[in-house]
Structures are given as C-alpha cells and as structure tokens.
Enzyme design. Structure first.
Site, PDB file in Angstrom:
ATOM      1  N   HIS A 254      57.487  61.037  42.423  1.00  0.00           N
ATOM      2  CA  HIS A 254      56.773  59.975  42.487  1.00  0.00           C
ATOM      3  C   HIS A 254      57.713  58.577  43.038  1.00  0.00           C
ATOM      4  CE1 HIS A 254      53.909  56.625  40.499  1.00  0.00           C
ATOM      5  NE2 HIS A 254      55.192  56.052  40.492  1.00  0.00           N
ATOM      6  N   GLU A 255      58.946  58.792  42.316  1.00  0.00           N
ATOM      7  CA  GLU A 255      59.971  57.740  43.044  1.00  0.00           C
ATOM      8  C   GLU A 255      60.508  57.777  44.361  1.00  0.00           C
ATOM      9  OE1 GLU A 255      59.934  55.319  41.126  1.00  0.00           O
ATOM     10  OE2 GLU A 255      59.100  55.968  39.299  1.00  0.00           O
ATOM     11  N   HIS A 258      57.820  55.934  46.481  1.00  0.00           N
ATOM     12  CA  HIS A 258      58.101  54.753  46.705  1.00  0.00           C
ATOM     13  C   HIS A 258      59.437  54.562  47.576  1.00  0.00           C
ATOM     14  CE1 HIS A 258      55.632  52.790  43.583  1.00  0.00           C
ATOM     15  NE2 HIS A 258      56.181  53.732  42.496  1.00  0.00           N
ATOM     16  N   GLU A 284      52.378  52.038  45.091  1.00  0.00           N
ATOM     17  CA  GLU A 284      51.753  52.996  44.279  1.00  0.00           C
ATOM     18  C   GLU A 284      51.062  53.974  45.007  1.00  0.00           C
ATOM     19  OE1 GLU A 284      53.454  52.850  41.448  1.00  0.00           O
ATOM     20  OE2 GLU A 284      52.210  54.395  40.296  1.00  0.00           O
TER      21      GLU A 284
HETATM   22 ZN    ZN Z   1      55.421  53.854  40.629  1.00  0.00          ZN
END
Ligand code: ZN
Length: 489
Positions: A254-255, A258, A284
């Site tokens: 997830h990170e 980003h 996101e």
């Molecule tokens: Zn996030």
C-alpha cells in the site's frame, strides 16, 4: 527575471522548507525519543508559522498579478499558487501555529490513551482539536460549509454532498455482498510464527518488484504505516506482527503505491507547484490499486504463495487457490487498516458521517464514543469490545485530519475505474502478475497518471487516464465478481 520567474523561485524555497517540516513528522513517527514530545510541538509550531508567513507573503499577490504565463504548464502553476495563496491568506497566523502545537501534543495523548484503552484521557484533547479545526473551516469558507473547506485541503474541488450520494449508491450493494459472504464458511487462514526479519526482507523485495526506488527512499517501522516525502526522498514505513505476515506485506505494498506515485512525477516538476500527488483521493487510488487490484489478484497471490513458502516453510495452506482465498479473507473485525477491500468502505462511511457531524457541531466529542459504537453495531452487526478497536484505533482525528477519511473511499472508486482501463490496455495482465511481473501495470500507471503530478485537477487526472467519467460501477462490479467466485456465492 520575469514576475513569473520570481514567483517560482520563491515557491521553490517555500516547498523546500515544507519538505523539511514534513521530515519532522516522519522523524516523530519513527525515530524521535519520547521525551522530545513538547520540544517537537514547539518545533512544529515554529515551522508552521514560518511557512504561513511565506505562503501569505504579499509579494506573491504582486507576482501573481504581473505574471504572464507562456504555456499550459505555467497556467497550471499559477492556478495552484493562487489557490494556496488565497486559502492561507484567510487563516490567522496564531490559529495555524496553535493547530500545529495542539495536534502535535494530541498525538502523544492519543498514543497513550489507545494503549491504556482510556477514551476519557483523550477527550479533552479531541475537543480542543475539533474546536480549532472548526475555527479553521469557518475562516476558510465565507458562506459554504466548514467541512467542505477542510475536505478541500485533501481533495480540492470535492464536495461532501456529492461524496455522500456516491456513498449512498455504494452502501446497499456492499452491505448485501458482505452479508452473503459472512453467511458462508470462512476462507482459510495462515497459521504459524513468521520471523519479523524475514517479513521485512520479503516486503522490501516486493516494494522493489512494484518499482519502488530504494536509492531515493527507505523503509522504517511505525505504529501506523505511512508514506512521506516527494521527489528524490520518498520514505515508507511498515509494521510487523509475528502471527500475521499479511499486515506487514500488504501495508508495505500500500505505502509503496503512494511512494511510487511521488517518485514517478515528472522530474521537471521537482520543487515546483506541480510536484507531488494531486490529491489524497488520487494518491489513495495508487496505493489501493497496488495493494488490492494488483496485490490481492489471483495471479499475484499465486506468485506470493511460492515466495512465502520459500521464506517461511509450511503455514497450513496447501495450494495457490486456498492462499488466494486467505489473502482475500472477509472476517468479522474491528480495525479499518486490517479490513478487507470490501468492508473497508463501510469503515470509511462510518467515519465520514461522524466527522461531518462533529464539524457541524451536531455531535459533541463527549458523545462520539456512543455514536461510534451504535453505528458500528448497525453496520457490522456486532458490538465494539474495547476503545482501541473503536474510536481510538485511528491516528487521524488526534492529528486534526478532518475531511481526510472520505478520500480513502474515493481512492477505492478511482482505483476501480483505473483497473478497468488497465485491463483493457493490457489483456495479458493476469499472466504477468502470476510471474511476479508488475512492470506493465506500474508502467501504465506511471505514464497515464503518476507523471502528471499536480498538472491537472484531481478529476481531470483520473478522467484523462481512464478516458471517460468517474463512476463507482467498476469498483462495485469488480468486488461482486471477485468475491462471488471466492466464496462460491
Ligand atoms: Zn494510503
């Protein structure tokens, strides 16, 4: 030097200072000694004041008036600088410093309250933070809604009424799907002890597979994983749980989403107003498509299964299909960050409604816990057992981040749209994913979306990438198709 050149030179320095300020937050969450809490609050407040003075410098107004843009890129720069200048000009310096000081202190209070399951210890700070952010919202909006003013800090141009109707459209289908799944036998679970060092090593390898450049980044530990920075210094954090390797692996993916967005912005935009992600919702969408549509796909999970068998040996899962089901297990849980991609949206809707009520003063902070617990039971069908599983679970409100939560679900909607378009552009995607080959997917995201940074508005950024209007339908269809197969519905 033209007025436009002067303006960009000034903005460059302001952006550089803001990067230093952002690194103070990274340090606070990863390295800072606990005894430094009060000192750091003063440092945050001093930086906030300094930045506010630069962002409201009257010369910006003069340069804006005298600037003659030569290109669409110049015009995009001016649009962004003007918006920030007008926004910051509405905020009194003392309020800005007070918000920085209070939220910095509130963070420590929240950490302790959460560890001690003590809502009462957190409430006085929460009241202060809510009150300061209401003041900010009121200063920013002359006539409209303070909540929308706060929301626009994270999602420019968005309006909470539109988001509310989008959520209303999504909620019944999500609730129905969730109900059907929980009526069926649960998916398998991993069992065993998973060495934390091996989890980190595998997560780093996966981050690189997804295109994260460690020469311009690093990975550290944090209570609440996050990504911080832009350009050539983009850092990610993760956490490990010896009983649950997916916590580390999927928060890292997830990170990484980003981080890759930040790392892949056109280098020509570095330290200009066009640098960085265009909004939290679009940000996101990148982390979500990495984590869910790609990371939790049947193909990628088959690849991950063999990597995990090599790293951890036997963990009670016999084959790639059961592993795929385990990766996408829908459970009765309390924690947003651990929720599957279906129930996650219900968590967001709960927080969105509660925080709108807090900012409009329809809900008092002292009544928040009861409101949270009632709503949770209504949406999820069982009661919150302790505050760390309820309203003390998230860092956001202690940091004053009101208006931030809905951008998570917007990101899911955007990710649904992007994945549909990605599938059309790359019909062999699932074969690639099963080979642990991500470059077609990550390259498409980089070229169609990430490289543009803040060049276009958030909605333009998504619509240019997908070649049409944004809708919740691709996400809902994707979820229904995927989970019906997974659970044999
Ligand atoms: Zn996030």
């Amino acid at each position: 030097m033209t007025a436009f050149d002067d303006l960009l030179a000034f903005e460059r320095e302001t952006l550089a200072v803001s990067r230093v300020a952002e690194r103070q937050f990274w340090d606070q969450e990863t390295m800072m000694p606990e005894g430094a809490t009060e000192q750091r609050a003063e440092e945050h407040a001093a930086m906030a004041k300094l930045l506010h003075a630069r962002r409201t410098d009257p010369r910006i107004g003069e340069w804006l008036a005298a600037s003659e843009p030569q290109s669409d890129t110049d015009r995009a720069c001016l649009r962004l600088v003007r918006r920030d200048y007008e926004r910051h000009g509405k905020l009194p310096e003392e309020l800005v410093a007070e918000i920085a000081r209070t939220t910095s202190l509130a963070h420590r209070v929240w950490v302790d309250a959460r560890a001690n399951e003590d809502v009462a210890a957190f409430l006085p700070m929460l009241e202060k933070v809510v009150d300061l952010r209401i003041q900010e919202g009121e200063a920013l909006c002359s006539d409209g809604s303070p909540y929308n003013a706060l929301l626009n800090d994270y999602e420019p141009d968005a309006c909470s009424e539109d988001i509310a109707s989008l959520f209303d459209e999504m909620r019944p289908r999500l609730v129905a799907l969730r109900g059907d799944i929980l009526d069926h036998p649960p998916a398998p679970q991993l069992v065993g002890h998973f060495d934390k060092g091996a989890q980190l090593a595998l997560s780093k390898q996966i981050a690189q597979t997804f295109g994260y450049d460690f020469a311009r980044g690093r990975m550290d530990m944090a209570v609440h994983p996050f990504c911080s920075g832009s350009g050539n210094d983009v850092r990610i954090t993760t956490r490990t749980d010896a009983g649950d390797p997916f916590n580390c692996i999927y928060s890292s993916i997830h990170e990484t989403g980003h981080a890759c967005y930040e790392q892949n912005v056109d280098p020509a935009y570095h330290l200009t107003p066009l640098e960085g992600g265009v909004s939290m919702g679009v940000h996101e969408s990148q982390s979500r498509i990495f984590e869910n549509q790609l990371g939790r796909s049947e193909g990628f999970s088959a690849w991950l299964f063999s990597e995990m068998r090599a790293a951890f040996g036997d963990f009670g899962i016999e084959n790639a299909w059961d592993f795929y089901r385990a990766v996408n297990r829908v459970d009765r849980g309390f924690i947003r960050t651990e929720a599957d991609e279906l129930q996650y949206n219900l968590h967001i809707m709960l927080r969105f409604d509660l925080e709108r009520a807090l900012i409009s003063r329809d809900l008092k902070p002292t009544d928040l816990e009861a409101a949270w617990n009632d709503r949770f039971e209504a949406d999820f069908g069982y009661a919150v057992d302790r505050p760390s599983n309820g309203l003390l679970q998230d860092v956001h409100w202690s940091e004053g981040l009101f208006g931030y939560f809905p951008t998570y679900a917007l990101g899911n909607v955007y990710a649904g749209c992007l994945f549909e378009s990605l599938g059309k552009a790359h019909p062999n995607l699932s074969t690639d994913l099963a080979a642990g080959q991500l470059t077609a997917a990550t390259g498409w995201l980089r070229d169609t979306l990430q490289r543009h940074g803040r060049r276009f508005t958030p909605v333009e950024t998504i619509e240019r990438a997908i070649g049409g209007p944004i809708s919740a339908e691709p996400l809902l269809t994707y979820l229904e198709d995927k989970f019906r197969i997974l659970y044999g519905l």
